[in-house]
Motif scaffolding. Structure first.
Motif, PDB file in Angstrom:
ATOM      1  N   GLY A   1       0.728  -1.208   0.641  1.00 52.01           N
ATOM      2  CA  GLY A   1      -0.125   0.377   0.272  1.00 52.01           C
ATOM      3  C   GLY A   1       0.713   1.454   0.103  1.00 52.01           C
ATOM      4  O   GLY A   1       1.728   1.319   0.452  1.00 52.01           O
ATOM      5  N   MET A   2       0.476   2.026  -0.647  1.00 53.04           N
ATOM      6  CA  MET A   2       1.505   3.588  -0.547  1.00 53.04           C
ATOM      7  C   MET A   2       0.142   4.361  -0.848  1.00 53.04           C
ATOM      8  O   MET A   2      -1.279   5.266  -1.691  1.00 53.04           O
ATOM      9  CB  MET A   2       2.456   4.207  -1.956  1.00 53.04           C
ATOM     10  N   MET A   3       0.785   5.828  -0.359  1.00 54.83           N
ATOM     11  CA  MET A   3       0.784   7.054  -0.788  1.00 54.83           C
ATOM     12  C   MET A   3       1.307   7.954  -1.356  1.00 54.83           C
ATOM     13  O   MET A   3       2.588   8.457  -0.119  1.00 54.83           O
ATOM     14  CB  MET A   3      -0.349   7.820   0.115  1.00 54.83           C
ATOM     15  N   ALA A   4       1.519   8.929  -1.807  1.00 58.73           N
ATOM     16  CA  ALA A   4       2.427  10.000  -2.678  1.00 58.73           C
ATOM     17  C   ALA A   4       2.374  10.630  -1.862  1.00 58.73           C
ATOM     18  O   ALA A   4       1.020  11.334  -2.338  1.00 58.73           O
ATOM     19  CB  ALA A   4       2.806   9.483  -3.515  1.00 58.73           C
ATOM     20  N   LEU A   5       3.119  12.324  -1.214  1.00 59.14           N
ATOM     21  CA  LEU A   5       2.910  13.240  -0.414  1.00 59.14           C
ATOM     22  C   LEU A   5       3.401  14.164  -1.772  1.00 59.14           C
ATOM     23  O   LEU A   5       4.842  13.982  -1.381  1.00 59.14           O
ATOM     24  CB  LEU A   5       3.468  13.052   1.014  1.00 59.14           C
ATOM     25  N   ILE A   6       2.880  14.988  -2.129  1.00 59.51           N
ATOM     26  CA  ILE A   6       3.556  15.495  -2.938  1.00 59.51           C
ATOM     27  C   ILE A   6       3.824  17.505  -2.146  1.00 59.51           C
ATOM     28  O   ILE A   6       2.151  17.497  -1.929  1.00 59.51           O
ATOM     29  CB  ILE A   6       3.176  16.284  -4.656  1.00 59.51           C
ATOM     30  N   PRO A   7       5.045  17.528  -2.429  1.00 62.81           N
ATOM     31  CA  PRO A   7       4.788  19.298  -1.479  1.00 62.81           C
ATOM     32  C   PRO A   7       4.503  20.142  -2.588  1.00 62.81           C
ATOM     33  O   PRO A   7       5.102  19.964  -3.398  1.00 62.81           O
ATOM     34  CB  PRO A   7       6.391  18.857  -1.015  1.00 62.81           C
TER      35      PRO A   7
END
Length: 183
Positions: free
Chosen positions: A63-69
């Motif tokens: 599972g993953m979630m990418a957090l883009i600043p």
């Protein structure tokens, strides 16, 4: 038992991200392309992304979630924000509450940093976001504060309400060129 971690994206994560993406995205989707992920995850002018991960005992990502600043402007304030993209749970691991656990880990970290967390959930993801008490608003207008519009009237220095008619006047040339380069 899988572990939930939030960590900066690293080159060593690329193959595991690509393997997880292959469980959901079609072969030609940009999320399965190294050049696209390097651009979005590592060469972002606001900094490298972080990943919220559900990690199996063997180290594989399930599972993953990418957090883009990025930075948002509100009056004179600049608000450091993380946009949640590429939310995935491997089909063989759905129903284990991994998505909600990843959201909770990310929310806890954002509470410590003071950064905002935003996303655009689909119908499948919305119940998980609501279970973690995320607030949602339906957006019926877009405000723009960068020079997308040509001409002196739209100088990028003030927020403007962007209507559908105005979208036709926007200059998305650089974005379009980048998209064409990716194929």
């Amino acid at each position: 038992m899988e572990e939930i971690v939030v960590k900066p994206f690293a080159d060593s994560s690329m193959n595991k991200v690509l393997a997880l993406a292959a469980s959901y995205y079609p072969e030609r989707d940009p999320v399965r392309r190294v050049d696209y992920l390097e651009w979005l995850y590592q060469r972002n002018p606001n900094g490298a992304c972080q990943l919220a991960l559900a990690v199996e005992e063997d180290g594989s990502y399930i599972g993953m979630m990418a957090l883009i600043p990025f930075r948002m402007v509100s009056g004179a304030d600049i608000i450091n924000t993380m946009a949640v993209v590429h939310v995935l749970v491997h089909p063989a691991h759905r129903g284990k509450n991994l998505f909600v656990r990843m959201i909770r880990a990310v929310k806890e970290e954002r509470r410590c940093t003071g950064e905002w967390l935003i996303g655009h959930p689909n119908e499948t993801a919305t119940p998980g976001w609501r279970r973690t008490k995320m607030a949602f608003r339906t957006v019926d207008e877009v405000r723009v504060r960068f020079p997308l519009l040509s001409g002196s009237r739209w100088n990028g220095r003030r927020a403007v309400r962007l209507s559908e008619a105005m979208l036709a006047q926007c200059d998305f040339g650089a974005l379009d060129q980048w998209r064409r380069r990716l194929g």
